[in-house]
Design a protein around this motif. Structure first.
Motif, PDB file in Angstrom:
ATOM      1  N   GLY A  66       0.951  -1.156  -0.010  1.00 47.64           N
ATOM      2  CA  GLY A  66      -0.029   0.043   0.199  1.00 47.64           C
ATOM      3  C   GLY A  66       0.839   1.307   0.030  1.00 47.64           C
ATOM      4  O   GLY A  66       2.088   1.115  -0.153  1.00 47.64           O
ATOM      5  N   SER A  67       0.387   2.398   0.288  1.00 46.29           N
ATOM      6  CA  SER A  67       0.840   3.827   0.329  1.00 46.29           C
ATOM      7  C   SER A  67       0.838   4.244   1.671  1.00 46.29           C
ATOM      8  O   SER A  67       1.746   5.515   1.725  1.00 46.29           O
ATOM      9  N   HIS A  68       0.747   3.432   2.724  1.00 47.24           N
ATOM     10  CA  HIS A  68       0.965   4.086   4.439  1.00 47.24           C
ATOM     11  C   HIS A  68       1.621   2.940   5.028  1.00 47.24           C
ATOM     12  O   HIS A  68       1.600   1.845   4.533  1.00 47.24           O
ATOM     13  N   ASP A  69       2.000   3.274   6.231  1.00 53.37           N
ATOM     14  CA  ASP A  69       2.700   2.349   7.079  1.00 53.37           C
ATOM     15  C   ASP A  69       2.109   1.547   7.554  1.00 53.37           C
ATOM     16  O   ASP A  69       0.583   1.671   7.574  1.00 53.37           O
ATOM     17  N   ARG A  90       6.747  -0.176  12.652  1.00 50.03           N
ATOM     18  CA  ARG A  90       6.031  -0.044  11.514  1.00 50.03           C
ATOM     19  C   ARG A  90       6.638  -0.457  10.180  1.00 50.03           C
ATOM     20  O   ARG A  90       7.837  -0.117  10.139  1.00 50.03           O
ATOM     21  N   VAL A  91       5.705  -0.843   9.087  1.00 50.68           N
ATOM     22  CA  VAL A  91       6.304  -1.314   7.942  1.00 50.68           C
ATOM     23  C   VAL A  91       5.983  -0.320   7.011  1.00 50.68           C
ATOM     24  O   VAL A  91       4.727  -0.238   6.622  1.00 50.68           O
ATOM     25  N   LYS A  92       7.014   0.061   6.544  1.00 51.07           N
ATOM     26  CA  LYS A  92       6.709   1.170   5.400  1.00 51.07           C
ATOM     27  C   LYS A  92       6.312   0.760   4.108  1.00 51.07           C
ATOM     28  O   LYS A  92       6.703  -0.498   3.831  1.00 51.07           O
ATOM     29  N   PRO A  93       5.828   1.339   3.170  1.00 52.92           N
ATOM     30  CA  PRO A  93       5.311   0.824   2.106  1.00 52.92           C
ATOM     31  C   PRO A  93       6.481   0.494   1.240  1.00 52.92           C
ATOM     32  O   PRO A  93       7.621   1.041   1.152  1.00 52.92           O
ATOM     33  N   GLY A  94       6.334  -0.906   0.546  1.00 54.99           N
ATOM     34  CA  GLY A  94       7.576  -1.300   0.034  1.00 54.99           C
ATOM     35  C   GLY A  94       8.351  -2.339   0.717  1.00 54.99           C
ATOM     36  O   GLY A  94       9.005  -2.792   0.171  1.00 54.99           O
ATOM     37  N   GLU A  95       8.446  -2.310   1.996  1.00 55.41           N
ATOM     38  CA  GLU A  95       9.364  -3.080   2.788  1.00 55.41           C
ATOM     39  C   GLU A  95       8.359  -4.152   3.504  1.00 55.41           C
ATOM     40  O   GLU A  95       7.378  -4.469   3.166  1.00 55.41           O
ATOM     41  N   LYS A  96       9.204  -5.079   4.008  1.00 59.84           N
ATOM     42  CA  LYS A  96       8.760  -6.515   4.349  1.00 59.84           C
ATOM     43  C   LYS A  96       8.664  -6.597   5.792  1.00 59.84           C
ATOM     44  O   LYS A  96       9.464  -5.793   6.534  1.00 59.84           O
TER      45      LYS A  96
END
Length: 143
Positions: A66-69, A90-96
């Motif tokens: 998505g586009s949010h944490d 928090r898992v930031k957008p694009g992170e795993k």
């Protein structure tokens, strides 16, 4: 006289509990988390055949698409034999991120199917599942 005393007491109570304008502006304002999307690499895992008393682990990985944490608020399981550990940040957008699931087969027998429910700010409620066939020498169940 009684009314005057009660009025003064009420005024002082209200006046003393309020915060000054400086204190109000110094408070950190928490913005609510916006919904986001996450995708798991797998939604279920089979442990195969186990002996009663074994403790096994599996790590489910996900990506924030998505586009949010994304934040995991809580995880619920349907059995006390399942324990979880998960990423706390928090898992930031694009992170795993990851969720580790532990199954304790003590006292279990036969085909076991357990579910894990992830509560967070994802757009959809996410469910994971684990399963195994548990051989227990103390109990013998025929299918």
């Amino acid at each position: 006289m009684n009314r005057v005393f009660v009025s003064i007491l009420l005024f002082l109570t209200v006046a003393c509990t309020g915060k000054s304008p400086q204190e109000k502006s110094a408070q950190k304002v928490e913005t609510p988390l916006q919904n986001t999307s996450i995708e798991f690499t797998e939604l279920s895992h089979g442990f195969g055949e186990l002996k009663a008393g074994e403790i096994v682990l599996h790590t489910f990985e996900f990506e924030n698409t998505g586009s949010h944490d994304f934040v995991i608020e809580s995880i619920e399981t349907d059995c006390g034999c399942v324990h979880t550990n998960h990423i706390q940040e928090r898992v930031k957008p694009g992170e795993k991120g990851w969720i580790e699931v532990e199954l304790d087969t003590s006292g279990l027998v036969g085909r076991e199917y357990k579910t894990i429910e992830i509560h967070g700010n994802s757009k959809e409620l996410k469910h994971l599942a684990i399963f195994a066939t548990v051989k227990n020498e103390l109990l013998d169940i025929k299918y």
